[in-house]
Write a protein that holds these residues in place. Structure first.
Motif, PDB file in Angstrom:
ATOM      1  N   PHE A 180     -12.492   8.722   9.437  1.00  0.00           N
ATOM      2  CA  PHE A 180     -11.533   7.686   9.823  1.00  0.00           C
ATOM      3  C   PHE A 180     -11.210   7.824  11.311  1.00  0.00           C
ATOM      4  CE2 PHE A 180     -10.336   8.520   5.310  1.00  0.00           C
ATOM      5  CZ  PHE A 180     -10.615   7.272   4.799  1.00  0.00           C
ATOM      6  N   PHE A 181     -11.159   6.691  12.008  1.00  0.00           N
ATOM      7  CA  PHE A 181     -10.731   6.671  13.409  1.00  0.00           C
ATOM      8  C   PHE A 181      -9.571   5.686  13.529  1.00  0.00           C
ATOM      9  CE2 PHE A 181     -15.013   8.282  13.592  1.00  0.00           C
ATOM     10  CZ  PHE A 181     -14.935   9.292  14.550  1.00  0.00           C
ATOM     11  N   ILE A 182      -8.450   6.177  14.035  1.00  0.00           N
ATOM     12  CA  ILE A 182      -7.204   5.404  14.016  1.00  0.00           C
ATOM     13  C   ILE A 182      -6.882   4.922  15.424  1.00  0.00           C
ATOM     14  CG2 ILE A 182      -4.745   5.499  13.476  1.00  0.00           C
ATOM     15  CD1 ILE A 182      -5.489   7.718  11.429  1.00  0.00           C
ATOM     16  N   PHE A 183      -6.926   3.604  15.588  1.00  0.00           N
ATOM     17  CA  PHE A 183      -6.620   2.948  16.862  1.00  0.00           C
ATOM     18  C   PHE A 183      -5.666   1.786  16.581  1.00  0.00           C
ATOM     19  CE2 PHE A 183     -10.736   4.885  17.552  1.00  0.00           C
ATOM     20  CZ  PHE A 183     -10.762   5.272  18.880  1.00  0.00           C
ATOM     21  N   THR A 184      -4.467   2.054  16.145  1.00  0.00           N
ATOM     22  CA  THR A 184      -3.590   0.943  15.768  1.00  0.00           C
ATOM     23  C   THR A 184      -2.145   1.194  16.162  1.00  0.00           C
ATOM     24  OG1 THR A 184      -2.818  -0.426  13.916  1.00  0.00           O
ATOM     25  CG2 THR A 184      -3.214   1.901  13.451  1.00  0.00           C
ATOM     26  N   PRO A 185      -1.458   0.169  16.672  1.00  0.00           N
ATOM     27  CA  PRO A 185      -0.012   0.291  16.906  1.00  0.00           C
ATOM     28  C   PRO A 185       0.794   0.066  15.636  1.00  0.00           C
ATOM     29  CG  PRO A 185      -0.772  -1.861  17.617  1.00  0.00           C
ATOM     30  CD  PRO A 185      -1.998  -1.109  17.162  1.00  0.00           C
ATOM     31  N   GLY A 186       0.132  -0.409  14.568  1.00  0.00           N
ATOM     32  CA  GLY A 186       0.804  -0.692  13.302  1.00  0.00           C
ATOM     33  C   GLY A 186       0.106  -1.836  12.592  1.00  0.00           C
ATOM     34  N   SER A 187       0.443  -2.042  11.333  1.00  0.00           N
ATOM     35  CA  SER A 187      -0.183  -3.116  10.560  1.00  0.00           C
ATOM     36  C   SER A 187       0.434  -4.471  10.890  1.00  0.00           C
ATOM     37  CB  SER A 187      -0.039  -2.846   9.059  1.00  0.00           C
ATOM     38  OG  SER A 187      -1.074  -2.024   8.595  1.00  0.00           O
ATOM     39  N   TYR A 188      -0.355  -5.501  10.708  1.00  0.00           N
ATOM     40  CA  TYR A 188       0.099  -6.876  10.921  1.00  0.00           C
ATOM     41  C   TYR A 188       1.032  -7.250   9.771  1.00  0.00           C
ATOM     42  CZ  TYR A 188      -0.431 -11.676  12.670  1.00  0.00           C
ATOM     43  OH  TYR A 188      -0.213 -12.914  13.215  1.00  0.00           O
ATOM     44  N   PRO A 189       2.291  -7.603  10.062  1.00  0.00           N
ATOM     45  CA  PRO A 189       3.304  -7.734   8.999  1.00  0.00           C
ATOM     46  C   PRO A 189       3.305  -9.089   8.301  1.00  0.00           C
ATOM     47  CG  PRO A 189       4.335  -8.040  11.132  1.00  0.00           C
ATOM     48  CD  PRO A 189       2.876  -7.775  11.407  1.00  0.00           C
ATOM     49  N   VAL A 190       2.395  -9.270   7.365  1.00  0.00           N
ATOM     50  CA  VAL A 190       2.401 -10.490   6.553  1.00  0.00           C
ATOM     51  C   VAL A 190       2.547 -10.090   5.091  1.00  0.00           C
ATOM     52  CG1 VAL A 190       1.075 -11.898   8.153  1.00  0.00           C
ATOM     53  CG2 VAL A 190      -0.124 -10.513   6.477  1.00  0.00           C
ATOM     54  N   GLU A 191       3.236 -10.926   4.323  1.00  0.00           N
ATOM     55  CA  GLU A 191       3.523 -10.606   2.926  1.00  0.00           C
ATOM     56  C   GLU A 191       2.583 -11.297   1.949  1.00  0.00           C
ATOM     57  OE1 GLU A 191       5.550  -8.312   2.217  1.00  0.00           O
ATOM     58  OE2 GLU A 191       6.469  -8.106   4.184  1.00  0.00           O
ATOM     59  N   GLU A 192       1.772 -12.254   2.433  1.00  0.00           N
ATOM     60  CA  GLU A 192       0.866 -12.944   1.525  1.00  0.00           C
ATOM     61  C   GLU A 192      -0.088 -11.938   0.887  1.00  0.00           C
ATOM     62  OE1 GLU A 192       1.856 -14.257   4.383  1.00  0.00           O
ATOM     63  OE2 GLU A 192       2.996 -15.857   3.400  1.00  0.00           O
ATOM     64  N   TYR A 193      -0.491 -12.247  -0.353  1.00  0.00           N
ATOM     65  CA  TYR A 193      -1.328 -11.312  -1.100  1.00  0.00           C
ATOM     66  C   TYR A 193      -2.592 -10.973  -0.304  1.00  0.00           C
ATOM     67  CZ  TYR A 193      -3.757  -9.067  -4.914  1.00  0.00           C
ATOM     68  OH  TYR A 193      -4.405  -8.145  -5.689  1.00  0.00           O
ATOM     69  N   PRO A 194      -2.973  -9.692  -0.235  1.00  0.00           N
ATOM     70  CA  PRO A 194      -2.449  -8.563  -1.005  1.00  0.00           C
ATOM     71  C   PRO A 194      -1.186  -7.925  -0.446  1.00  0.00           C
ATOM     72  CG  PRO A 194      -4.312  -7.848   0.306  1.00  0.00           C
ATOM     73  CD  PRO A 194      -4.194  -9.323   0.528  1.00  0.00           C
ATOM     74  N   GLY A 195      -0.654  -8.396   0.662  1.00  0.00           N
ATOM     75  CA  GLY A 195       0.604  -7.889   1.194  1.00  0.00           C
ATOM     76  C   GLY A 195       0.413  -6.659   2.060  1.00  0.00           C
ATOM     77  N   ALA A 196       1.059  -6.644   3.219  1.00  0.00           N
ATOM     78  CA  ALA A 196       0.892  -5.523   4.145  1.00  0.00           C
ATOM     79  C   ALA A 196       1.325  -4.204   3.513  1.00  0.00           C
ATOM     80  CB  ALA A 196       1.683  -5.793   5.427  1.00  0.00           C
ATOM     81  N   ALA A 197       2.552  -4.164   2.989  1.00  0.00           N
ATOM     82  CA  ALA A 197       3.068  -2.917   2.412  1.00  0.00           C
ATOM     83  C   ALA A 197       2.292  -2.522   1.166  1.00  0.00           C
ATOM     84  CB  ALA A 197       4.553  -3.076   2.089  1.00  0.00           C
ATOM     85  N   GLN A 198       2.051  -3.480   0.293  1.00  0.00           N
ATOM     86  CA  GLN A 198       1.415  -3.165  -0.984  1.00  0.00           C
ATOM     87  C   GLN A 198      -0.022  -2.678  -0.793  1.00  0.00           C
ATOM     88  OE1 GLN A 198       3.330  -5.824  -0.374  1.00  0.00           O
ATOM     89  NE2 GLN A 198       5.053  -5.172  -1.641  1.00  0.00           N
ATOM     90  N   GLN A 199      -0.739  -3.235   0.198  1.00  0.00           N
ATOM     91  CA  GLN A 199      -2.118  -2.800   0.409  1.00  0.00           C
ATOM     92  C   GLN A 199      -2.168  -1.396   1.003  1.00  0.00           C
ATOM     93  OE1 GLN A 199      -4.909  -4.465  -0.709  1.00  0.00           O
ATOM     94  NE2 GLN A 199      -5.758  -2.448  -0.247  1.00  0.00           N
TER      95      GLN A 199
END
Length: 751
Positions: A180-199
């Protein structure tokens, strides 16, 4: 003259890079160097080659001095700017320079590709005595694309994280390691399925038990977006990278209570970056990473080829170490890999270690992964048992474990097997000999009667003939809010024509629920303690564990003391044993009165111990979320690490046949929902509550989208498939009892 033009362009790029890092051109006389470059650019064709070369040499010497000076005094926020520079290397640069060959995987359309998430099947090669040894790996990570706008800066949408999970499972099927290579400031905050938090929660839940070695390498690790592909057996970080619970700008906006649309003071951003302990050295000291890869001066760029050789060496070494830890015989090879490093650090270990694992090695791999995360962030909370007390508790746990294993895994299973055999024999006999059938049926009935006496008597849901309903409590608790002699307006009065509500009725007889539209007003967590569980059944445990200030965050000690004085509890997680209609269960309650229910090291530790107790005693586990505002930012990555740590505990509990129920109330956001809460197969919400990954302001500032007011409402979460049902507060006890009776596996103690 072309060579001078190229040199001048390179110098201008170096000056611009320093200006970007320092966020000003006034540092180190950079503005003068910019003016000198501009002068040379305009007068280049009027100057002699010797004069031009001398002037360029002078500027280059000055810039080199400033670069060294800048490197020596890099601040955390300057490292953040290094990571965010378009000149920095990306995942595609790593694929092209670290791996021998690769094939990018995905599909067509945004919902299959998500340009911010890259997945590739790759080969990595090591040479031993000039002989190549090739190994296949799955490479997964965020792609920033050197500032390309369509990449969203590495901020993945839910379907990007879903794609990552899909190919994690492919790697597991093929039995190859995952890098895994991590290059992110954070996830894109959308709730539509599958949902940011739930995924993210699904990813974490699956990664806890992936049966292949996993290595993660962090360049920019922003909160939950990093954890979506961050749970691994070995965690590496680039020396100029950062790993944080939240961006420094976000922390500054919260700490400074900056109004939306207002500019956050740069001094406050710098201060928050310092206090969050986001650098590689900080995270190594905190124990959230295992190793640091040293970068060139002021961070590696896409043309630093010697750096990529070092990355190849270190990632091979890390994979070797993980694999060797699973081997029964490994002494000499471990020494070669760990201790006897080549004088040239860019050279991979000179030993071939196959990366495929047998069943015994997979079992050890999973055990080591569990142990690794269980031991993380132990310095982040107070209330540790003394050494002698720890020994006593360890003996008690062992004895308790033996007792429950014997009682439920041995005796109960034997009873079930005996009943099954008797039923089988009775069934066969009934077709042959009536006398044999009747006698065996009598024996079977006797065993059933004996078993019923030993098990918990299940109360019925309804009664007839005027008999009191056992689910209804006779002695209930009334909120202190009912003592106020005033009226309140329902938020839905304009839509549904609700009349003003008299407070004593609203918070007394109506339990905080509008009698017209059913809107649920917030109630204190004590109401649930008194009205959901059987009287006198609550027994609190681990009350000695309390939240600390492990990062020595400025002013946070006073805030913690205020929270303790207000609640009389050491952290935002109240864990206790309780009963619902005589069914014993373990409860973990996040409540708003203590720091808005945010989760830190203490809350995570108490949750993990609740999972362990529920697993040991074969009891259901209820996570009631009165409120949670996410991960506590003042604890930095010691808070973030609770996401994989607690999810690991949940997975181990569920895998043993446990029943894990989550009930959301009021507001539930961010990290907990994106990990140990969102991974439950049984999630319910109290009506009128809000559930999501990020609040309205964060979504507006991140995406530019102005979401509707009901975007996070429970009914929308139900439509999206994030929860399984919505409960009325007045029916909480009845619905919970029904869930305990109808859900869960036969391994629960009362089944």
């Amino acid at each position: 003259m072309n060579d001078f033009i190229k040199r001048l362009q390179k110098v201008e790029q170096r000056i611009g890079y320093l200006v970007h890092i320092k966020n000003t051109n006034s540092w180190g006389n950079l503005s003068s160097f910019q003016a000198d470059c501009e002068h040379l650019k305009n007068a280049m064709f009027d100057m002699s080659r010797e004069r031009l070369a001398a002037d360029l040499d002078k500027i280059e010497t000055g810039i080199a001095f400033l670069e060294k000076r800048c490197e020596e005094g890099l601040t955390p926020m300057e490292r953040v700017r290094i990571v965010r520079s378009p000149l920095r290397f990306s995942l595609k640069d790593i694929l092209e320079n670290v791996y021998e060959e690769y094939t990018e995987l995905g599909g067509e359309g945004e919902f299959n590709i998500d340009p911010a998430m890259m997945v590739a099947k790759a080969n990595i090669v090591r040479r031993i005595k000039k002989k190549p040894y090739t190994s296949s790996v799955m490479v997964i990570g965020q792609e920033t694309g050197h500032g390309e706008e369509f990449r969203n800066g590495g901020s993945c949408k839910p379907w990007g994280n879903e794609k990552a999970l899909r190919y994690m499972k492919v790697a597991e099927t093929e039995g190859i390691p995952i890098h895994f290579f991590i290059f992110t400031p954070g996830s894109y905050p959308v709730e539509e399925y599958p949902g940011a938090a739930q995924q993210i929660a699904r990813n974490l839940y699956a990664m806890t038990k992936l049966r292949v070695p996993m290595i993660s390498v962090i360049s920019e690790g922003g909160s939950g977006g990093a954890e979506a592909v961050g749970l691994s057996d070995f965690r590496i970080m680039f020396s100029d990278g950062y790993y944080s619970v939240i961006s420094p700008e976000g922390a500054a906006a919260i700490e400074g209570r900056v109004k939306e649309g207002s500019r956050v003071p740069p001094e406050l951003i710098e201060n928050c970056a310092n206090q969050l302990h986001i650098t590689a050295e900080d995270n190594l000291r905190l124990g959230t990473i295992d190793r640091i890869i040293k970068e060139p001066l002021l961070g590696a760029k896409s043309d630093d080829f010697s750096f990529f050789s070092l990355v190849r060496s270190e990632i091979i070494r890390a994979t070797d170490e993980v694999v060797l830890m699973t081997k029964s015989v490994r002494g000499f090879r471990s020494y070669e890999v760990k201790k006897k490093k080549a004088e040239n650090v860019e050279e991979a270990p000179q030993i071939d270690i196959p990366w495929d694992l047998n069943q015994g090695e997979i079992k050890r791999l999973l055990a080591l992964r569990s142990k690794k995360y269980r031991s993380m962030a132990m310095t982040g909370f107070g209330g540790h048992a003394m050494p002698a007390e720890s020994v006593v508790k360890s003996i008690q746990r062992s004895a308790e474990n033996l007792y429950y294993v014997f009682r439920y895994d041995v005796l109960k299973n034997q009873q079930k097997q005996a009943q099954k055999v008797i039923k089988e024999v009775s069934g066969e006999g009934s077709a042959l000999i009536q006398r044999v059938s009747s006698s065996l049926t009598a024996v079977s009935g006797f065993i059933r009667r004996t078993d019923k006496k030993k098990t918990v008597v299940q109360p019925v849901l309804t009664t007839a003939g005027g008999t009191p309903d056992p689910i209804e409590l006779t002695d209930t608790y009334t909120s202190p809010l009912a003592n106020e002699d005033r009226t309140v307006s329902c938020p839905n009065s304009e839509k549904y024509g609700c009349k003003d509500l008299w407070v004593p009725d609203l918070y007394g007889e109506f339990c905080g629920v509008c009698e017209n539209c059913g809107h649920h007003f917030p109630l204190e967590y004590q109401w649930y303690l008194k009205n959901i569980f059987d009287p006198n059944s609550i027994r609190v445990f681990n009350n000695a564990i309390y939240s600390r200030n492990p990062l020595q965050y400025e002013g946070f000690n006073d805030r913690l003391q205020m929270a303790r004085s207000k609640t009389g509890i050491g952290c935002a997680n109240l864990t206790f044993h309780a009963r619902v209609c005589n069914i014993n269960l373990v409860v973990s309650m996040l409540f708003s009165d203590f720091r808005n229910g945010t989760v830190g090291a203490a809350e995570g530790e108490k949750f993990v111990q609740a999972c362990e107790i529920a697993k040991r005693r074969k009891r259901p586990l209820l996570a009631y979320v009165h409120t949670t505002g996410g991960i506590r930012i003042q604890e930095g990555t010691l808070g973030v690490i609770q996401m994989p740590k607690c999810t690991m505990a949940v997975r181990e509990y569920i895998d043993t046949g446990g029943l894990y129920i989550v009930v959301y109330d009021n507001n539930s956001y961010a990290g907990p929902v994106a990990s140990f809460l969102g991974c439950s197969p049984y999630q319910f919400a109290i009506r009128s509550c809000r559930i999501g990954f990020a609040g309205q302001r964060v979504i507006r500032e991140t995406t530019g989208i102005d979401i509707p007011p009901d975007y996070h409402k429970a009914r929308n979460a139900l439509k999206r498939g994030h929860i399984q049902g919505i409960w009325d507060r007045r029916e909480f006890r009845r619905n919970l009892h029904k869930a305990l009776l109808t859900m869960g596996s036969p391994s629960l103690y009362y089944r």
